[in-house]
Scaffold this active site. Sequence first.
Site, PDB file in Angstrom:
ATOM      1  N   GLU A   1      -4.406   2.479  -4.502  1.00 15.79           N
ATOM      2  CA  GLU A   1      -2.942   2.395  -4.428  1.00 15.79           C
ATOM      3  C   GLU A   1      -2.553   1.138  -3.672  1.00 15.79           C
ATOM      4  O   GLU A   1      -1.598   1.120  -2.915  1.00 15.79           O
ATOM      5  CB  GLU A   1      -2.334   3.649  -3.781  1.00 15.79           C
ATOM      6  CG  GLU A   1      -3.271   4.443  -2.896  1.00 15.79           C
ATOM      7  CD  GLU A   1      -3.548   3.759  -1.560  1.00 15.79           C
ATOM      8  OE1 GLU A   1      -4.570   3.033  -1.489  1.00 15.79           O
ATOM      9  OE2 GLU A   1      -2.763   3.963  -0.616  1.00 15.79           O
TER      10      GLU A   1
ATOM     11  N   ASN B   1      -1.730  12.878  -4.768  1.00 17.84           N
ATOM     12  CA  ASN B   1      -2.893  13.297  -5.556  1.00 17.84           C
ATOM     13  C   ASN B   1      -3.244  14.761  -5.281  1.00 17.84           C
ATOM     14  O   ASN B   1      -3.470  15.535  -6.217  1.00 17.84           O
ATOM     15  CB  ASN B   1      -4.113  12.443  -5.201  1.00 17.84           C
ATOM     16  CG  ASN B   1      -4.266  11.252  -6.129  1.00 17.84           C
ATOM     17  OD1 ASN B   1      -3.813  11.283  -7.261  1.00 17.84           O
ATOM     18  ND2 ASN B   1      -4.894  10.207  -5.639  1.00 17.84           N
TER      19      ASN B   1
ATOM     20  N   ASP C   1       0.866  -1.190   0.000  1.00 18.84           N
ATOM     21  CA  ASP C   1       0.000   0.000   0.000  1.00 18.84           C
ATOM     22  C   ASP C   1       0.899   1.234   0.000  1.00 18.84           C
ATOM     23  O   ASP C   1       1.733   1.406   0.904  1.00 18.84           O
ATOM     24  CB  ASP C   1      -0.918  -0.031   1.229  1.00 18.84           C
ATOM     25  CG  ASP C   1      -1.955   1.078   1.210  1.00 18.84           C
ATOM     26  OD1 ASP C   1      -3.159   0.756   1.153  1.00 18.84           O
ATOM     27  OD2 ASP C   1      -1.547   2.270   1.256  1.00 18.84           O
TER      28      ASP C   1
HETATM   29  P1  GH3 Z   1      -1.658   5.637   3.905  1.00 21.25           P
HETATM   30  O1  GH3 Z   1      -0.199   5.905   4.001  1.00 21.25           O
HETATM   31  O2  GH3 Z   1      -2.286   5.494   5.241  1.00 21.25           O
HETATM   32  O3  GH3 Z   1      -1.942   4.484   3.032  1.00 21.25           O
HETATM   33  O4  GH3 Z   1      -2.295   6.938   3.262  1.00 21.25           O
HETATM   34  P2  GH3 Z   1      -2.931   7.090   1.840  1.00 21.25           P
HETATM   35  O5  GH3 Z   1      -3.107   8.528   1.578  1.00 21.25           O
HETATM   36  O6  GH3 Z   1      -2.107   6.346   0.839  1.00 21.25           O
HETATM   37  O7  GH3 Z   1      -4.276   6.300   2.006  1.00 21.25           O
HETATM   38  P3  GH3 Z   1      -5.766   6.681   1.746  1.00 21.25           P
HETATM   39  O8  GH3 Z   1      -6.472   5.374   1.727  1.00 21.25           O
HETATM   40  O9  GH3 Z   1      -6.214   7.680   2.771  1.00 21.25           O
HETATM   41  O10 GH3 Z   1      -5.808   7.384   0.353  1.00 21.25           O
HETATM   42  C1  GH3 Z   1      -5.637   6.685  -0.819  1.00 21.25           C
HETATM   43  C2  GH3 Z   1      -5.820   7.659  -1.926  1.00 21.25           C
HETATM   44  O11 GH3 Z   1      -5.661   7.035  -3.205  1.00 21.25           O
HETATM   45  C3  GH3 Z   1      -7.182   8.287  -1.950  1.00 21.25           C
HETATM   46  C4  GH3 Z   1      -7.613   8.249  -3.411  1.00 21.25           C
HETATM   47  O12 GH3 Z   1      -7.938   9.531  -3.887  1.00 21.25           O
HETATM   48  C5  GH3 Z   1      -6.417   7.756  -4.153  1.00 21.25           C
HETATM   49  N1  GH3 Z   1      -6.732   6.879  -5.267  1.00 21.25           N
HETATM   50  C6  GH3 Z   1      -7.464   5.747  -5.248  1.00 21.25           C
HETATM   51  N2  GH3 Z   1      -7.520   5.194  -6.494  1.00 21.25           N
HETATM   52  C7  GH3 Z   1      -6.803   6.014  -7.302  1.00 21.25           C
HETATM   53  C8  GH3 Z   1      -6.475   5.987  -8.703  1.00 21.25           C
HETATM   54  O13 GH3 Z   1      -6.863   5.090  -9.463  1.00 21.25           O
HETATM   55  N3  GH3 Z   1      -5.715   7.005  -9.191  1.00 21.25           N
HETATM   56  C9  GH3 Z   1      -5.264   7.998  -8.398  1.00 21.25           C
HETATM   57  N4  GH3 Z   1      -4.509   8.955  -8.935  1.00 21.25           N
HETATM   58  N5  GH3 Z   1      -5.556   8.045  -7.080  1.00 21.25           N
HETATM   59  C10 GH3 Z   1      -6.308   7.089  -6.536  1.00 21.25           C
HETATM   60 MG    MG Z   2      -1.966   4.203   1.042  1.00 20.08          MG
HETATM   61 MG    MG Z   3      -4.842   2.095   0.660  1.00 19.23          MG
HETATM   62 MG    MG Z   4      -4.979   3.747   3.143  1.00 17.67          MG
END
Ligand code: GH3
Ligand code: MG
Ligand code: MG
Ligand code: MG
Length: 322
Positions: free
Chosen positions: A242, A207, A199
């Site tokens: 992610e 983003n 992850d």
């Molecule tokens: P952590 O270290 O705790 O994992 O923090 P994080 O920010 O990685 O985790 P969180 O689950 O809070 O956020 C994941 C983000 O990934 C939120 C979402 O906008 C983004 N995301 C999810 N799918 C996609 C995608 O297909 N493309 C992009 N660019 N962003 C994505």
């Molecule tokens: Mg993450």
């Molecule tokens: Mg995640």
């Molecule tokens: Mg997360």
Amino acid sequence: LREREESVRRIGIGDAGIERLRGTGGRIVIVDDHDEQAAHIVAELGKNHRPVHLGTMGNDLSSSINGVDLLIINAATKGFDGLRLLAHLRARESTRNLPILTLVDTGDRPRLLKALELGTNDIVSIPVDGHELSARAFTQVRRKRYTEFLRERLERNLEAAVTDVLTGLHNRRYMSSQLQSLVSRANLGGDQVAVLILDLDHFKIINDSFGHDAGDEVLREFAVRLATNVRALDLPCRLGGEEFVVVMPGTSLEDAQTIAERIRSNVSREPFRAKGMGEALTVTVSVGVAASVPDDTPETLLKRADQGVYEAKALGRDKVVV
Ligand code: GH3
Ligand code: MG
Ligand code: MG
Ligand code: MG
């Protein structure tokens, strides 16, 4: 058969026009030692500027049939038995579905029935009516084209169904099915299977700072690094967002940990570059590792790896936790 094929006269018009085969034309081979009739057929099929490529059977049956859209066989050739050729082609895997049009003398019911029984796609009676022949021939060619189109589309769809669109890695569905069978096999005394869950850390910040498109580029770059840092039999997958999984057949916990560490250090060591990001960006990933134990299910195995991710985050991220 070869001797018989050699006895078939050549009435082809050379190798020109293969590039123009798309559309309503086709690559048609005529097996007929009746010169006049063959010339008549050639003229009819070539009418209306149809891009038709005509040829005759060569010495090597398989190579002359390769890429052919339609075979027209005269069942009443003098040189050899057209019906035997038909039977031969239908018996072979590579030509079983080749469209074949058989020419049969009007009133020759035994040959007509035999040709149908042997699997000819259609019949045209001799003397040949040009319009009828043309209509029946191109119906077969169109049918073949459409069948090919459907098959290609099916293959593309099957592939799309197990592929992650953003990264080209395997998707969740594929991961689940593979893991299911590997875990079942491990439970039957087969090889141990290990999994990594990866992850990306603080991906939301990437983003939010650089935009969703830059985030997507980071995900693609991560996928490349993932795929290039695992072994040939390992299955790198993207679950969504992610979050990634690597399924590792025949792998112990210790070996899985080594590979996880290799991925983690490669990611944090080499900054990522993406369009829209001024400078290269350091990305880190938290990894959980688990290997199968007796009576595991895919769910219990993944749950342990997920627990590792959770602990890695709690420990400050950029960590591998077994
Ligand atoms: P952590 O270290 O705790 O994992 O923090 P994080 O920010 O990685 O985790 P969180 O689950 O809070 O956020 C994941 C983000 O990934 C939120 C979402 O906008 C983004 N995301 C999810 N799918 C996609 C995608 O297909 N493309 C992009 N660019 N962003 C994505
Ligand atoms: Mg993450
Ligand atoms: Mg995640
Ligand atoms: Mg997360």
